[in-house]
Design an enzyme around this catalytic site. Structure first.
Site, PDB file in Angstrom:
ATOM      1  N   ASP A 144      92.003   5.760  -2.833  1.00  6.81           N
ATOM      2  CA  ASP A 144      90.970   5.453  -3.825  1.00  6.81           C
ATOM      3  C   ASP A 144      91.675   4.786  -5.003  1.00  6.81           C
ATOM      4  O   ASP A 144      92.901   4.761  -5.063  1.00  6.81           O
ATOM      5  CB  ASP A 144      90.251   6.741  -4.281  1.00  6.81           C
ATOM      6  CG  ASP A 144      88.831   6.438  -4.757  1.00  6.81           C
ATOM      7  OD1 ASP A 144      88.689   5.683  -5.740  1.00  6.81           O
ATOM      8  OD2 ASP A 144      87.869   6.933  -4.149  1.00  6.81           O
ATOM      9  N   ILE A 145      90.880   4.267  -5.945  1.00  8.96           N
ATOM     10  CA  ILE A 145      91.503   3.716  -7.161  1.00  8.96           C
ATOM     11  C   ILE A 145      91.664   4.813  -8.213  1.00  8.96           C
ATOM     12  O   ILE A 145      92.223   4.579  -9.271  1.00  8.96           O
ATOM     13  CB  ILE A 145      90.709   2.523  -7.758  1.00  8.96           C
ATOM     14  CG1 ILE A 145      89.224   2.867  -7.911  1.00  8.96           C
ATOM     15  CG2 ILE A 145      90.900   1.269  -6.927  1.00  8.96           C
ATOM     16  CD1 ILE A 145      88.436   1.832  -8.698  1.00  8.96           C
ATOM     17  N   ASP A 163      93.839  -0.060  -4.088  1.00  7.97           N
ATOM     18  CA  ASP A 163      92.646  -0.828  -4.444  1.00  7.97           C
ATOM     19  C   ASP A 163      92.293  -1.735  -3.264  1.00  7.97           C
ATOM     20  O   ASP A 163      93.098  -2.586  -2.868  1.00  7.97           O
ATOM     21  CB  ASP A 163      92.955  -1.668  -5.705  1.00  7.97           C
ATOM     22  CG  ASP A 163      91.720  -2.388  -6.212  1.00  7.97           C
ATOM     23  OD1 ASP A 163      90.692  -2.401  -5.496  1.00  7.97           O
ATOM     24  OD2 ASP A 163      91.791  -2.942  -7.323  1.00  7.97           O
ATOM     25  N   TYR A 178      72.501  -4.811  -5.300  1.00  8.30           N
ATOM     26  CA  TYR A 178      73.075  -3.892  -4.317  1.00  8.30           C
ATOM     27  C   TYR A 178      72.486  -4.179  -2.930  1.00  8.30           C
ATOM     28  O   TYR A 178      73.216  -4.310  -1.939  1.00  8.30           O
ATOM     29  CB  TYR A 178      72.757  -2.471  -4.765  1.00  8.30           C
ATOM     30  CG  TYR A 178      73.249  -1.379  -3.856  1.00  8.30           C
ATOM     31  CD1 TYR A 178      74.613  -1.159  -3.662  1.00  8.30           C
ATOM     32  CD2 TYR A 178      72.359  -0.523  -3.216  1.00  8.30           C
ATOM     33  CE1 TYR A 178      75.057  -0.131  -2.844  1.00  8.30           C
ATOM     34  CE2 TYR A 178      72.793   0.500  -2.402  1.00  8.30           C
ATOM     35  CZ  TYR A 178      74.143   0.693  -2.214  1.00  8.30           C
ATOM     36  OH  TYR A 178      74.568   1.716  -1.413  1.00  8.30           O
ATOM     37  N   GLY A 183      84.913   9.497  -3.565  1.00 10.45           N
ATOM     38  CA  GLY A 183      83.472   9.368  -3.816  1.00 10.45           C
ATOM     39  C   GLY A 183      82.641  10.455  -3.158  1.00 10.45           C
ATOM     40  O   GLY A 183      83.169  11.379  -2.531  1.00 10.45           O
ATOM     41  N   GLN A 184      81.329  10.293  -3.304  1.00  2.39           N
ATOM     42  CA  GLN A 184      80.404  11.326  -2.806  1.00  2.39           C
ATOM     43  C   GLN A 184      80.562  11.512  -1.284  1.00  2.39           C
ATOM     44  O   GLN A 184      80.653  12.642  -0.801  1.00  2.39           O
ATOM     45  CB  GLN A 184      78.959  10.933  -3.140  1.00  2.39           C
ATOM     46  CG  GLN A 184      77.981  12.068  -2.910  1.00  2.39           C
ATOM     47  CD  GLN A 184      76.528  11.616  -2.856  1.00  2.39           C
ATOM     48  OE1 GLN A 184      76.228  10.429  -2.788  1.00  2.39           O
ATOM     49  NE2 GLN A 184      75.617  12.567  -2.893  1.00  2.39           N
ATOM     50  N   LYS A 240      74.343  -5.515   0.424  1.00  2.00           N
ATOM     51  CA  LYS A 240      74.358  -4.729   1.671  1.00  2.00           C
ATOM     52  C   LYS A 240      73.785  -5.549   2.836  1.00  2.00           C
ATOM     53  O   LYS A 240      74.301  -5.492   3.946  1.00  2.00           O
ATOM     54  CB  LYS A 240      73.577  -3.423   1.494  1.00  2.00           C
ATOM     55  CG  LYS A 240      74.314  -2.384   0.638  1.00  2.00           C
ATOM     56  CD  LYS A 240      75.590  -1.898   1.310  1.00  2.00           C
ATOM     57  CE  LYS A 240      76.309  -0.820   0.519  1.00  2.00           C
ATOM     58  NZ  LYS A 240      77.632  -0.482   1.079  1.00  2.00           N
ATOM     59  N   GLY A 250      87.904   4.822  -0.693  1.00  2.00           N
ATOM     60  CA  GLY A 250      86.840   5.446  -1.492  1.00  2.00           C
ATOM     61  C   GLY A 250      86.753   6.944  -1.201  1.00  2.00           C
ATOM     62  O   GLY A 250      85.666   7.526  -1.214  1.00  2.00           O
TER      63      GLY A 250
HETATM   64  N1  SER Z   1      71.911   6.062  -2.825  1.00  2.28           N
HETATM   65  C1  SER Z   1      72.003   4.665  -2.993  1.00  2.28           C
HETATM   66  C2  SER Z   1      71.523   4.233  -4.333  1.00  2.28           C
HETATM   67  O1  SER Z   1      70.642   4.872  -4.846  1.00  2.28           O
HETATM   68  C3  SER Z   1      71.204   3.966  -1.924  1.00  2.28           C
HETATM   69  O2  SER Z   1      72.034   3.592  -0.911  1.00  2.28           O
HETATM   70  O3  SER Z   1      72.002   3.273  -4.839  1.00  2.28           O
END
Ligand code: SER
Length: 319
Positions: free
Chosen positions: A34-35, A52, A143, A11-12, A147, A8
């Site tokens: 990354d993909i 991947d 999400y 990503g950010q 987690k 990843g």
């Molecule tokens: N920044 C993330 C979100 O907003 C939280 O872990 O999904």
């Protein structure tokens, strides 16, 4: 010598962590994957491979071929996007973590792994102010559920297979290099782009919604600090609370007005309001500070000043 795999890396978090780790370990020892293709500086600054994390066979070959000793698994579907595609998000978030945990079990050369958790592990029944490390956890988003399940698996693999698994529950991350995608805290990044481009921002959360946030430099510094700490100091193997700064859209807008006096924010809450309302307003991270010395130094004012400067430069360079 350690060889580090970043999953990843586009990503950010990945795009900044890759550079920070290359500065410490040497560019040739940090493998960005990354993909999708990465920002130019990362692709040219060291080894890069399209990979991947769901492809466990290619993953194990890659790890063995490059003698990987540490893995940072940063790929995930974030909170807002996950609500749009619940089952796919669950599959991606869980299967990818299980691939990494199993890999760490099968390949003894892998010394440690990092996987990010989130403030999303908490839910509406959690105390929302100064949320403690150990408390009620009943997340009601896909999400958050993924987690929380991931945290339990990290702990399980540590206990049962002695995997050196380390994790942080990130608050909303604010950065200018790579924009986040699909999260509930993303407004705190979007607002800078719209303020500078248009002097106007329509926020998808109500103006008094307080959430815990953190400037990316603090997040990168803390992540590396956690990974470099002595294993005996890491007594929480699910994931550590990390506090940062807590503010509302209204407070952030007031800071931005100091640099852009005509800036106007309107609020039109969408489905992400309910997600934000189920998350903590602020976090108690005293356990992380005690056990491995986590420190966050950027205030709301510091973060706003840097974001305004850097996003201005970025927009200017593009125009
Ligand atoms: N920044 C993330 C979100 O907003 C939280 O872990 O999904």
């Amino acid at each position: 010598m350690d060889n580090i795999l970043i999953i990843g890396a586009a990503g950010q978090i990945g795009s900044e962590l890759t550079i920070a780790l290359r500065n410490i370990y040497g560019a040739d020892h940090v493998f960005a994957t990354d993909i999708k293709h990465l920002p130019q500086d990362i692709m040219e600054g060291g080894p890069f491979q399209l990979l991947d994390v769901m492809d466990d066979k290619r993953l194990i070959h890659f790890v063995i071929r490059h003698k990987i000793t540490q893995i940072y698994h940063l790929a995930a579907v974030l909170s807002g996007n996950a609500e749009r595609i619940p089952i796919q998000a669950w599959n991606i978030n869980m299967d990818s973590l299980m691939n990494i945990l199993d890999l760490a079990k099968e390949v003894p050369e892998i010394r440690k792994i990092f996987w990010p958790s989130s403030i999303a592990v908490f839910g509406p029944t959690t105390p929302r102010d100064n949320t403690p490390q150990f408390t009620v956890m009943e997340p009601n988003t896909v999400y958050g559920i993924s987690k929380l399940a991931g945290e339990r698996w990290m702990q399980y693999y540590h206990q049962r297979y002695h995997i050196d698994a380390r994790s942080i529950r990130y608050p909303g991350l604010i950065s200018y290099k790579t924009e986040p995608g699909g999260g509930t805290t993303d407004y705190a990044v979007e607002i800078f782009y719209d303020a500078i481009r248009h002097g106007l921002y329509e926020c998808f959360l109500s103006e008094d919604t307080a959430l815990p946030m953190m400037f990316m430099d603090d997040a990168v510094k803390s992540t590396i600090q956690l990974m470099e700490a002595d294993a005996s100091a890491i007594r929480v193997r699910s994931s550590y609370n990390l506090g940062g700064i807590s503010f509302t859209p209204k407070q952030l807008a007031a800071e931005i007005i100091r640099y852009i006096p005509d800036f106007k924010m309107t609020c039109k809450p969408d489905f992400r309001q309910a997600i934000a309302d189920s998350w903590p307003r602020s976090i108690d991270d005293s356990v992380a500070r005690r056990q491995w010395g986590s420190t966050c130094s950027y205030s709301l004012g510091d973060m706003t000043r840097i974001m305004i400067e850097e996003v201005r430069k970025k927009i200017k360079a593009k125009d």
